[in-house]
Design a protein around this motif. Structure first.
Motif, PDB file in Angstrom:
ATOM      1  N   THR A  65      42.878  24.978  23.429  1.00  0.00           N
ATOM      2  CA  THR A  65      44.012  25.263  22.558  1.00  0.00           C
ATOM      3  C   THR A  65      44.241  24.079  21.637  1.00  0.00           C
ATOM      4  O   THR A  65      44.341  22.939  22.089  1.00  0.00           O
ATOM      5  N   HIS A  66      44.302  24.359  20.347  1.00  0.00           N
ATOM      6  CA  HIS A  66      44.594  23.362  19.324  1.00  0.00           C
ATOM      7  C   HIS A  66      45.958  23.696  18.723  1.00  0.00           C
ATOM      8  O   HIS A  66      46.449  24.811  18.911  1.00  0.00           O
ATOM      9  N   VAL A 117      40.282  27.972  20.416  1.00  0.00           N
ATOM     10  CA  VAL A 117      38.835  27.883  20.224  1.00  0.00           C
ATOM     11  C   VAL A 117      38.150  28.249  21.529  1.00  0.00           C
ATOM     12  O   VAL A 117      38.464  27.691  22.581  1.00  0.00           O
ATOM     13  N   ILE A 118      37.227  29.195  21.451  1.00  0.00           N
ATOM     14  CA  ILE A 118      36.381  29.519  22.597  1.00  0.00           C
ATOM     15  C   ILE A 118      35.040  28.846  22.338  1.00  0.00           C
ATOM     16  O   ILE A 118      34.328  29.210  21.400  1.00  0.00           O
ATOM     17  N   GLU A 119      34.732  27.837  23.136  1.00  0.00           N
ATOM     18  CA  GLU A 119      33.464  27.116  23.016  1.00  0.00           C
ATOM     19  C   GLU A 119      32.466  27.740  23.978  1.00  0.00           C
ATOM     20  O   GLU A 119      32.754  27.873  25.174  1.00  0.00           O
ATOM     21  N   LEU A 120      31.312  28.115  23.452  1.00  0.00           N
ATOM     22  CA  LEU A 120      30.261  28.721  24.272  1.00  0.00           C
ATOM     23  C   LEU A 120      29.106  27.747  24.411  1.00  0.00           C
ATOM     24  O   LEU A 120      28.836  26.964  23.502  1.00  0.00           O
ATOM     25  N   GLU A 121      28.406  27.843  25.549  1.00  0.00           N
ATOM     26  CA  GLU A 121      27.264  26.962  25.777  1.00  0.00           C
ATOM     27  C   GLU A 121      26.203  27.713  26.569  1.00  0.00           C
ATOM     28  O   GLU A 121      26.520  28.429  27.518  1.00  0.00           O
ATOM     29  N   LYS A 155      47.232  33.711  16.821  1.00  0.00           N
ATOM     30  CA  LYS A 155      47.273  33.847  15.355  1.00  0.00           C
ATOM     31  C   LYS A 155      45.970  33.434  14.695  1.00  0.00           C
ATOM     32  O   LYS A 155      45.665  33.864  13.592  1.00  0.00           O
ATOM     33  N   ARG A 156      45.193  32.571  15.378  1.00  0.00           N
ATOM     34  CA  ARG A 156      43.914  32.109  14.822  1.00  0.00           C
ATOM     35  C   ARG A 156      42.963  31.874  15.989  1.00  0.00           C
ATOM     36  O   ARG A 156      43.265  31.100  16.896  1.00  0.00           O
ATOM     37  N   LEU A 157      41.821  32.554  15.961  1.00  0.00           N
ATOM     38  CA  LEU A 157      40.811  32.384  17.010  1.00  0.00           C
ATOM     39  C   LEU A 157      39.493  31.984  16.374  1.00  0.00           C
ATOM     40  O   LEU A 157      39.046  32.589  15.395  1.00  0.00           O
ATOM     41  N   ILE A 158      38.878  30.984  16.965  1.00  0.00           N
ATOM     42  CA  ILE A 158      37.576  30.484  16.521  1.00  0.00           C
ATOM     43  C   ILE A 158      36.636  30.552  17.709  1.00  0.00           C
ATOM     44  O   ILE A 158      36.981  30.087  18.801  1.00  0.00           O
ATOM     45  N   ALA A 207      35.768  21.866  13.237  1.00  0.00           N
ATOM     46  CA  ALA A 207      36.651  21.066  12.380  1.00  0.00           C
ATOM     47  C   ALA A 207      36.862  21.754  11.031  1.00  0.00           C
ATOM     48  O   ALA A 207      37.985  21.774  10.512  1.00  0.00           O
ATOM     49  N   ASP A 208      35.794  22.323  10.464  1.00  0.00           N
ATOM     50  CA  ASP A 208      35.920  23.053   9.195  1.00  0.00           C
ATOM     51  C   ASP A 208      36.858  24.242   9.353  1.00  0.00           C
ATOM     52  O   ASP A 208      37.698  24.507   8.496  1.00  0.00           O
ATOM     53  N   ALA A 209      36.721  24.967  10.453  1.00  0.00           N
ATOM     54  CA  ALA A 209      37.567  26.142  10.690  1.00  0.00           C
ATOM     55  C   ALA A 209      39.015  25.746  10.938  1.00  0.00           C
ATOM     56  O   ALA A 209      39.936  26.410  10.471  1.00  0.00           O
ATOM     57  N   LEU A 210      39.219  24.666  11.676  1.00  0.00           N
ATOM     58  CA  LEU A 210      40.582  24.222  11.950  1.00  0.00           C
ATOM     59  C   LEU A 210      41.289  23.752  10.683  1.00  0.00           C
ATOM     60  O   LEU A 210      42.497  23.930  10.541  1.00  0.00           O
ATOM     61  N   SER A 211      40.536  23.168   9.762  1.00  0.00           N
ATOM     62  CA  SER A 211      41.161  22.654   8.542  1.00  0.00           C
ATOM     63  C   SER A 211      41.233  23.680   7.413  1.00  0.00           C
ATOM     64  O   SER A 211      41.912  23.440   6.415  1.00  0.00           O
TER      65      SER A 211
END
Length: 116
Positions: A7-8, A13-17, A41-44, A104-108
């Motif tokens: 959570t930001h 953000v869902i980080e996959l690996e 409201k915003r999902l990445i 970072a690009d998506a968050l900004s």
């Protein structure tokens, strides 16, 4: 595939690996549906550490994209590269799902819906 939810201040953000294949769909789908229920409201979704993706995983992404479009949720994918990029292009998701190079690009980004 190991999904991690972060959570930001302005997004989830869902980080996959690892490999995103049929065996990983149930866990990925569960996490994505939890975000639907939470009305974020915003999902990445970050694919930067993913080495392989198959069609059922893309189907979960499309499911969330459809939900987000109807719910007014901003949604984007990040980190698509290598074999994942090849798969992404084959299924032509880049034609309608926003995608950016990094989290970072998506968050900004002021507006994720115009990032195709």
């Amino acid at each position: 595939m190991k999904p991690l939810v972060c959570t930001h201040p302005n997004a989830v953000v869902i980080e996959l690996e690892g490999e995103a294949d049929l065996a990983t769909v149930p866990e990925f789908q569960k996490i994505v549906r939890e975000q639907m229920k939470a009305n974020v409201k915003r999902l990445i979704i970050d694919f930067s550490k993913v080495t392989f993706v198959n069609t059922p995983v893309w189907a979960v992404v499309v499911e969330y994209f459809q939900h987000a479009s109807g719910a007014g949720t901003e949604f984007a994918l990040t980190g698509i590269q290598g074999r994942v990029d090849a798969s992404f292009k084959i299924v032509r998701l880049g034609d309608f799902i926003p995608h950016l190079p990094t989290v970072a690009d998506a968050l900004s980004a002021a507006d994720l819906t115009n990032q195709r």
